[in-house]
Design a protein around this motif. Structure first.
Motif, PDB file in Angstrom:
ATOM      1  N   TYR A  14      16.517  -1.349  -5.700  1.00 10.97           N
ATOM      2  CA  TYR A  14      17.938  -1.509  -5.366  1.00 10.97           C
ATOM      3  C   TYR A  14      18.118  -1.229  -3.886  1.00 10.97           C
ATOM      4  O   TYR A  14      17.600  -0.242  -3.360  1.00 10.97           O
ATOM      5  CB  TYR A  14      18.769  -0.536  -6.200  1.00 10.97           C
ATOM      6  CG  TYR A  14      20.265  -0.685  -6.079  1.00 10.97           C
ATOM      7  CD1 TYR A  14      20.891  -1.900  -6.298  1.00 10.97           C
ATOM      8  CD2 TYR A  14      21.065   0.410  -5.778  1.00 10.97           C
ATOM      9  CE1 TYR A  14      22.277  -2.023  -6.209  1.00 10.97           C
ATOM     10  CE2 TYR A  14      22.448   0.306  -5.691  1.00 10.97           C
ATOM     11  CZ  TYR A  14      23.044  -0.924  -5.910  1.00 10.97           C
ATOM     12  OH  TYR A  14      24.405  -1.049  -5.823  1.00 10.97           O
TER      13      TYR A  14
ATOM     14  N   LYS B 125      21.391  -1.205  -1.265  1.00 11.39           N
ATOM     15  CA  LYS B 125      22.836  -1.362  -1.125  1.00 11.39           C
ATOM     16  C   LYS B 125      23.281  -0.941   0.268  1.00 11.39           C
ATOM     17  O   LYS B 125      22.815   0.054   0.809  1.00 11.39           O
ATOM     18  CB  LYS B 125      23.573  -0.509  -2.162  1.00 11.39           C
ATOM     19  CG  LYS B 125      25.092  -0.623  -2.079  1.00 11.39           C
ATOM     20  CD  LYS B 125      25.783   0.242  -3.122  1.00 11.39           C
ATOM     21  CE  LYS B 125      27.302   0.118  -3.010  1.00 11.39           C
ATOM     22  NZ  LYS B 125      28.006   0.930  -4.016  1.00 11.39           N
TER      23      LYS B 125
ATOM     24  N   LYS C 212      16.967  -6.082  -6.283  1.00 10.67           N
ATOM     25  CA  LYS C 212      18.417  -6.313  -6.290  1.00 10.67           C
ATOM     26  C   LYS C 212      19.007  -5.890  -4.955  1.00 10.67           C
ATOM     27  O   LYS C 212      18.783  -4.769  -4.496  1.00 10.67           O
ATOM     28  CB  LYS C 212      19.085  -5.539  -7.430  1.00 10.67           C
ATOM     29  CG  LYS C 212      20.594  -5.791  -7.540  1.00 10.67           C
ATOM     30  CD  LYS C 212      21.197  -5.149  -8.767  1.00 10.67           C
ATOM     31  CE  LYS C 212      22.709  -5.340  -8.825  1.00 10.67           C
ATOM     32  NZ  LYS C 212      23.104  -6.761  -8.840  1.00 10.67           N
TER      33      LYS C 212
ATOM     34  N   ASP D 128      22.622  -5.584  -2.749  1.00  7.07           N
ATOM     35  CA  ASP D 128      24.078  -5.497  -2.861  1.00  7.07           C
ATOM     36  C   ASP D 128      24.623  -5.093  -1.492  1.00  7.07           C
ATOM     37  O   ASP D 128      24.522  -3.939  -1.088  1.00  7.07           O
ATOM     38  CB  ASP D 128      24.457  -4.462  -3.928  1.00  7.07           C
ATOM     39  CG  ASP D 128      25.959  -4.296  -4.094  1.00  7.07           C
ATOM     40  OD1 ASP D 128      26.706  -5.010  -3.412  1.00  7.07           O
ATOM     41  OD2 ASP D 128      26.377  -3.438  -4.886  1.00  7.07           O
TER      42      ASP D 128
ATOM     43  N   LYS E 109      30.441 -10.540   0.975  1.00  5.10           N
ATOM     44  CA  LYS E 109      29.487  -9.915   0.062  1.00  5.10           C
ATOM     45  C   LYS E 109      28.252 -10.793  -0.087  1.00  5.10           C
ATOM     46  O   LYS E 109      28.346 -12.009  -0.248  1.00  5.10           O
ATOM     47  CB  LYS E 109      30.133  -9.673  -1.300  1.00  5.10           C
ATOM     48  CG  LYS E 109      31.214  -8.612  -1.286  1.00  5.10           C
ATOM     49  CD  LYS E 109      31.688  -8.269  -2.698  1.00  5.10           C
ATOM     50  CE  LYS E 109      32.704  -7.121  -2.658  1.00  5.10           C
ATOM     51  NZ  LYS E 109      33.147  -6.740  -4.025  1.00  5.10           N
TER      52      LYS E 109
ATOM     53  N   ASN F  17      24.880 -10.855  -2.442  1.00  2.61           N
ATOM     54  CA  ASN F  17      24.184 -10.308  -3.601  1.00  2.61           C
ATOM     55  C   ASN F  17      22.978 -11.177  -3.919  1.00  2.61           C
ATOM     56  O   ASN F  17      23.098 -12.411  -4.007  1.00  2.61           O
ATOM     57  CB  ASN F  17      25.118 -10.252  -4.822  1.00  2.61           C
ATOM     58  CG  ASN F  17      26.274  -9.289  -4.603  1.00  2.61           C
ATOM     59  OD1 ASN F  17      26.077  -8.111  -4.369  1.00  2.61           O
ATOM     60  ND2 ASN F  17      27.493  -9.811  -4.653  1.00  2.61           N
TER      61      ASN F  17
END
Length: 413
Positions: free
Chosen positions: A11, A13, A141, A143, A205, A207
């Motif tokens: 992850y 972010k 992932k 973000d 954004k 993603n």
């Protein structure tokens, strides 16, 4: 998905937004959260993370706060959580401009998961760090969100070959502060009023999932970051309510005018070296001899302090006396002497290999300057910061795609 990966971002972010306070005005806040899984011993180096930030000896500074670092291991079917103590977080001053927070995660083994969270606060509201979609290990992932107030207009440039289309929307934010108006002397006769301004933000954004790694293992690629997928930001203009827009970079000629205007006063000054230059040029009969002698004189007179910039870090007269300065000090002094000798000398802006390639009109994309002389048969380029360089033989750090010649009349090429 990548059997060769030594680790992966489970992850990644990032949230970048602006915050307003009465005392400090707008600031940029970068909130970061990263979770990395280590697959094998080759990935153990990920257990040392560094957060770089701008911390000059004087002036506005960035700051890092709220660091939270945790190591997770699976032992006997249960998750073991080990927090990184403050003793394992070090701050190092890398140069007179930059510092870093270095975090060392404990209890590392194959299968370990690392989690790092922190906040980077910057007073430099016209600088948004580039977004990197790709890293040197896969990203499971991603973000990422960027929230820009209506007062700031940025150009955006796609980098590399991996693209994530943005999801764009508009949002509302507000800035509040308190003011005190005294009707008489003393707090007892003061009125306090709350002020509030609402403004629109452009929310972008990005993603993504299962983003492939782009490793730095190509022999003929000088800076792999030029090819990693991402988005670059460059400020275009700032416009506050009831004021005209202030354009900071619109075209290459605008960039040339801005930079030349800043460095021209130093290029013009010649009184501090005038007598020495007369001695250096005694007996010269042509332009080639003048170029060679001046170039060698500057190389021997001023030593490079290791810093790169298109702007001098000290006055050229002071550097001439002390014998040291950054790249701009040395090569602007070279340009000044060449001009004094009657040669058509001008600066060439360069981005070093480590700095990447400026893909659109930008001031911040250039971090280096060399000297050029226009002759009937072409240009001669020189870098007097490198002891062993020669005319038309630049050090490898300054050989990076194209340079931009800037002229006093504001034009460039």
């Amino acid at each position: 998905l990548d059997s060769t990966a030594e680790a992966a971002y489970l992850y990644s972010k990032r949230r970048t937004y602006y915050r307003f306070s009465k005392n400090e005005g707008f600031q940029i806040i970068n909130e970061i959260q990263e979770r990395i899984k280590i697959y094998n011993k080759e990935g153990f180096d990920k257990a040392t993370q560094a957060i770089r930030f701008y911390k000059p000896e004087s002036g506005d500074k960035e700051r890092v706060s709220g660091i939270s670092a945790v190591t997770y291991n699976l032992e006997g079917g249960k998750i073991k959580k080990t927090k990184v103590s403050k003793k394992q977080i070090f701050e190092e001053q890398l140069s007179k401009y930059t510092a870093q927070k270095k975090i060392t995660f404990p209890e590392i083994k194959e299968g370990t998961v690392l989690e790092l969270e922190y906040k980077l606060v910057s007073p430099y509201t016209t600088v948004i760090d580039d977004i990197e979609f790709q890293k040197d290990i896969p990203v499971k992932k991603l973000d990422c969100s960027i929230e820009i107030p209506e007062y700031f207009n940025f150009k955006q440039q796609v980098k590399g070959y991996y693209l994530i289309p943005p999801e764009r929307s508009k949002g509302k934010r507000s800035a509040t502060w308190t003011t005190r108006e005294s009707r008489d002397y003393g707090a007892a006769n003061s009125n306090f009023s709350n002020n509030k301004v609402e403004y629109t933000v452009d929310v972008q954004k990005y993603n993504g999932e299962n983003i492939p790694a782009l490793k730095d293992n190509e022999a003929f690629v000088y800076n792999i970051n030029n090819y990693r997928g991402g988005i670059g930001y460059e400020i275009n203009f700032v416009k506050y309510p009831n004021s005209a827009p202030k354009f900071l970079a619109r075209s290459w000629d605008d960039v040339a005018k801005t930079i030349y205007k800043a460095i021209d006063p130093e290029i013009k000054r010649s009184n501090y070296y005038k007598k020495d230059l007369e001695t250096v040029l005694q007996g010269t009969t042509d332009d080639s001899q003048k170029i060679g002698r001046i170039f060698q004189f500057v190389k021997e007179k001023i030593k490079w302090n290791g810093y790169s910039s298109v702007y001098p870090d000290i006055a050229l007269k002071k550097a001439y006396k002390e014998g040291t300065g950054n790249v701009a000090v040395i090569n602007l002094m070279l340009i000044s002497m060449l001009k004094s000798a009657g040669l058509n000398a001008n600066p060439v802006l360069v981005s070093t290999r480590a700095n990447g390639v400026p893909l659109f009109p930008t001031r911040d994309g250039f971090n280096y300057v060399v000297a050029s002389v226009s002759l009937p048969n072409g240009y001669v380029v020189m870098d007097a910061s490198e002891t062993y360089s020669l005319p038309n033989l630049l050090p490898s750090r300054a050989v990076n795609w194209q340079g931009r010649l800037i002229l006093k009349n504001g034009s460039s090429k």
